[in-house]
Each structure stands twice: as C-alpha cells, then as structure tokens.
Design a protein around this motif. Sequence first.
Motif, PDB file in Angstrom:
ATOM      1  N   ASP A  54      -7.687  31.062  53.025  1.00  6.71           N
ATOM      2  CA  ASP A  54      -6.738  31.009  54.249  1.00  6.71           C
ATOM      3  C   ASP A  54      -5.760  29.750  54.218  1.00  6.71           C
ATOM      4  O   ASP A  54      -5.208  29.406  55.245  1.00  6.71           O
ATOM      5  CB  ASP A  54      -7.780  30.704  55.711  1.00  6.71           C
ATOM      6  CG  ASP A  54      -8.518  29.459  55.507  1.00  6.71           C
ATOM      7  OD1 ASP A  54      -8.364  28.813  54.522  1.00  6.71           O
ATOM      8  OD2 ASP A  54      -9.351  29.147  56.445  1.00  6.71           O
TER       9      ASP A  54
ATOM     10  N   SER B 182       3.653  30.141  59.436  1.00  6.09           N
ATOM     11  CA  SER B 182       3.490  29.307  58.208  1.00  6.09           C
ATOM     12  C   SER B 182       3.330  27.978  58.298  1.00  6.09           C
ATOM     13  O   SER B 182       2.762  27.261  57.610  1.00  6.09           O
ATOM     14  CB  SER B 182       4.972  29.828  57.103  1.00  6.09           C
ATOM     15  OG  SER B 182       4.803  31.001  57.156  1.00  6.09           O
TER      16      SER B 182
ATOM     17  N   LYS C 247       1.510  25.571  53.849  1.00  7.65           N
ATOM     18  CA  LYS C 247       2.680  25.912  54.264  1.00  7.65           C
ATOM     19  C   LYS C 247       3.392  27.155  53.791  1.00  7.65           C
ATOM     20  O   LYS C 247       4.546  27.292  53.565  1.00  7.65           O
ATOM     21  CB  LYS C 247       3.855  24.725  53.822  1.00  7.65           C
ATOM     22  CG  LYS C 247       3.515  23.270  54.441  1.00  7.65           C
ATOM     23  CD  LYS C 247       3.389  23.281  55.878  1.00  7.65           C
ATOM     24  CE  LYS C 247       3.027  22.071  56.542  1.00  7.65           C
ATOM     25  NZ  LYS C 247       2.847  22.100  57.942  1.00  7.65           N
TER      26      LYS C 247
ATOM     27  N   LEU D  20      -6.457  26.624  56.529  1.00  8.08           N
ATOM     28  CA  LEU D  20      -5.872  26.895  58.103  1.00  8.08           C
ATOM     29  C   LEU D  20      -7.140  26.490  58.818  1.00  8.08           C
ATOM     30  O   LEU D  20      -7.089  25.867  59.969  1.00  8.08           O
ATOM     31  CB  LEU D  20      -5.436  28.235  58.347  1.00  8.08           C
ATOM     32  CG  LEU D  20      -5.005  28.712  59.812  1.00  8.08           C
ATOM     33  CD1 LEU D  20      -3.687  27.627  60.163  1.00  8.08           C
ATOM     34  CD2 LEU D  20      -4.550  29.975  60.012  1.00  8.08           C
ATOM     35  N   ARG D  21      -8.245  26.967  58.428  1.00  7.00           N
ATOM     36  CA  ARG D  21      -9.446  26.429  59.393  1.00  7.00           C
ATOM     37  C   ARG D  21     -10.424  25.702  58.627  1.00  7.00           C
ATOM     38  O   ARG D  21     -10.976  26.237  57.664  1.00  7.00           O
ATOM     39  CB  ARG D  21     -10.097  27.970  59.674  1.00  7.00           C
ATOM     40  CG  ARG D  21     -11.328  27.681  61.027  1.00  7.00           C
ATOM     41  CD  ARG D  21     -12.021  29.255  61.058  1.00  7.00           C
ATOM     42  NE  ARG D  21     -12.966  29.332  60.290  1.00  7.00           N
ATOM     43  CZ  ARG D  21     -14.301  29.229  60.497  1.00  7.00           C
ATOM     44  NH1 ARG D  21     -14.457  28.241  61.696  1.00  7.00           N
ATOM     45  NH2 ARG D  21     -15.256  29.278  59.787  1.00  7.00           N
TER      46      ARG D  21
ATOM     47  N   GLY E 213      -6.958  34.401  55.673  1.00  8.72           N
ATOM     48  CA  GLY E 213      -5.962  33.782  56.934  1.00  8.72           C
ATOM     49  C   GLY E 213      -4.894  34.783  57.036  1.00  8.72           C
ATOM     50  O   GLY E 213      -4.999  35.890  56.930  1.00  8.72           O
TER      51      GLY E 213
ATOM     52  N   GLY F 245       2.213  26.250  60.508  1.00 13.58           N
ATOM     53  CA  GLY F 245       0.979  25.990  61.045  1.00 13.58           C
ATOM     54  C   GLY F 245      -0.155  25.931  60.015  1.00 13.58           C
ATOM     55  O   GLY F 245      -1.238  25.525  59.997  1.00 13.58           O
ATOM     56  N   ILE F 246       0.204  26.274  58.723  1.00  9.81           N
ATOM     57  CA  ILE F 246      -0.896  26.345  57.499  1.00  9.81           C
ATOM     58  C   ILE F 246      -0.649  25.166  56.744  1.00  9.81           C
ATOM     59  O   ILE F 246       0.448  24.837  56.360  1.00  9.81           O
ATOM     60  CB  ILE F 246      -0.691  27.912  56.973  1.00  9.81           C
ATOM     61  CG1 ILE F 246      -0.499  29.060  57.574  1.00  9.81           C
ATOM     62  CG2 ILE F 246      -1.498  27.852  55.575  1.00  9.81           C
ATOM     63  CD1 ILE F 246      -0.243  30.196  57.013  1.00  9.81           C
TER      64      ILE F 246
END
Length: 253
Positions: free
Chosen positions: A248, A213, A219, A251-252, A194, A215-216
């Motif tokens: 990641d 950050s 964090k 994140l995904r 990521g 959005g992860i």
Amino acid sequence: MKLQDSVIAITGGGQGLGRAMAEYLAARGARLALIDLVPEKLEAAAEACKAAGGDARAYTCNVAREADVEATFASIIEDFGQLNGVINNAGILRDGLMIKARDGEISKRMTLAEWQAVIDVNMTGVFLCGREAATKMIENGDKGVIINISSISRAGNMGQSNYSAAKAGVAALVPVWAKELSRYGIRAMGIAPGFIETEMTASMKPEALEKMSAGIPLKRMGKPEEIASAAAFIIENDYMSGRMIEVDGALRL
C-alpha cells in the motif's frame, strides 16, 4: 512451490487486477484457470496469458453460487489434472454511507441489497472458492496455497460498511485456513492492496486521483504488477502461511 507448470486458479481473472496477476504468473510458466462472469473478457485474458508464455483456460462462474463454484473446480481438475493454488480476487463495490442525513432528516440509507451483494461476492465467494479449492487439492493429493485478496479498507473506510466488513472477513479467514489446512500441505496467505491503478481508478477525475496519490507516503498509486509480484512471492515461498502482506505504499502504518 515452483511457478513453472503450477496450476493456479484466479477469480475475477478476466479483467483488472485478476488479469494482471494472471499475465504475470503466465510469463513465469504457470498454467492459469481464469474464473469470471464475462465470457468475452475471460477469453481475451486467456489469450493474453498464452501470449505471455503460459497455458490458460476460461471458466464462466458466479463465485457467489455454490453449484457454479463446485462445477467450475471439478472442470479445472478435469482439464488440468491438478490444482496448486487459488487467488480469491473477485470483488464488487456498492459504496455509500450507512446513513446519510441532514438536520435530522434521513435522505438515504445503505440498502440490504447493497450490503448483501458485496458480502455475497466478496466474502461468501471467497469462502466457497477457498473451500472447493482445498477440497480438490486434498482429494487429488496436491499441495498448494490459497491467497485471499483483501484490502487496506479492512481496517474501516468511510462509505464502505459492506466492503470493509467483507475484506475484514476475508483477512480473518487467512489464519483460520492456515491452521486447519496445514496438515494437508496447503498454505493460506492474504494480500491487502492499497490504491492500485486499475480500470476503476482510471475512470476517476484527475483532481481526485491527484488528491488520493498525495495522501500516500510514496506519493503514487500502486501498479497491478506490484500486487502480482507479491502473489508470485507467496506461491514460491513454502514457509509463508497465515499472514497478510500489505502492499500500500505505507498508506496504513
């Protein structure tokens, strides 16, 4: 496969994520063949690997040029006598929207040169280095592993037509090579990082980094050593092949 005394080639090994992986593996006894375009950075990375406890040699090479790649891997075998793995990490960015327009007026388009440059390095370079590494392993009777560094952008990221396409292609090669090369004792795996703390992200504005950050789910951005530890895990686990590992921070999902 034990990391101790294994010979691992790393493309893009002179800086960033490539150097971080090299130092991490060197500290665990691996011998590194570092491949990059900038001799000065290569030499510095090789010295850092030696200081970490492993042997390392530098090879200046354009991974998008077939002759360069063939000569480099021939030299690696000549210098080390074996090859147990390659981490296909070298990559470049040429980000931009495919088409930028306002009120029906086209102001910019991604050029063919911007598309081709990324495809040449990020995907063709992976093919050439993967093919040559496998060739040398088979000829030399070495079992080993090919690790392709993809990205979560392989799922599609705005402003990255070229990069996303290349990273999707790199990921697609993993199961293909796993199936084709298993008969020779060669595994193939992939890592999809990521957002990772590198020189490139360090140059971004603080507010942009903070937004990224946030959005992860975890964090925070990932650390290079967290990608390196994933590579070490793959190398040491002889039953892992044909799969992608996403690192990641969720994140995904």
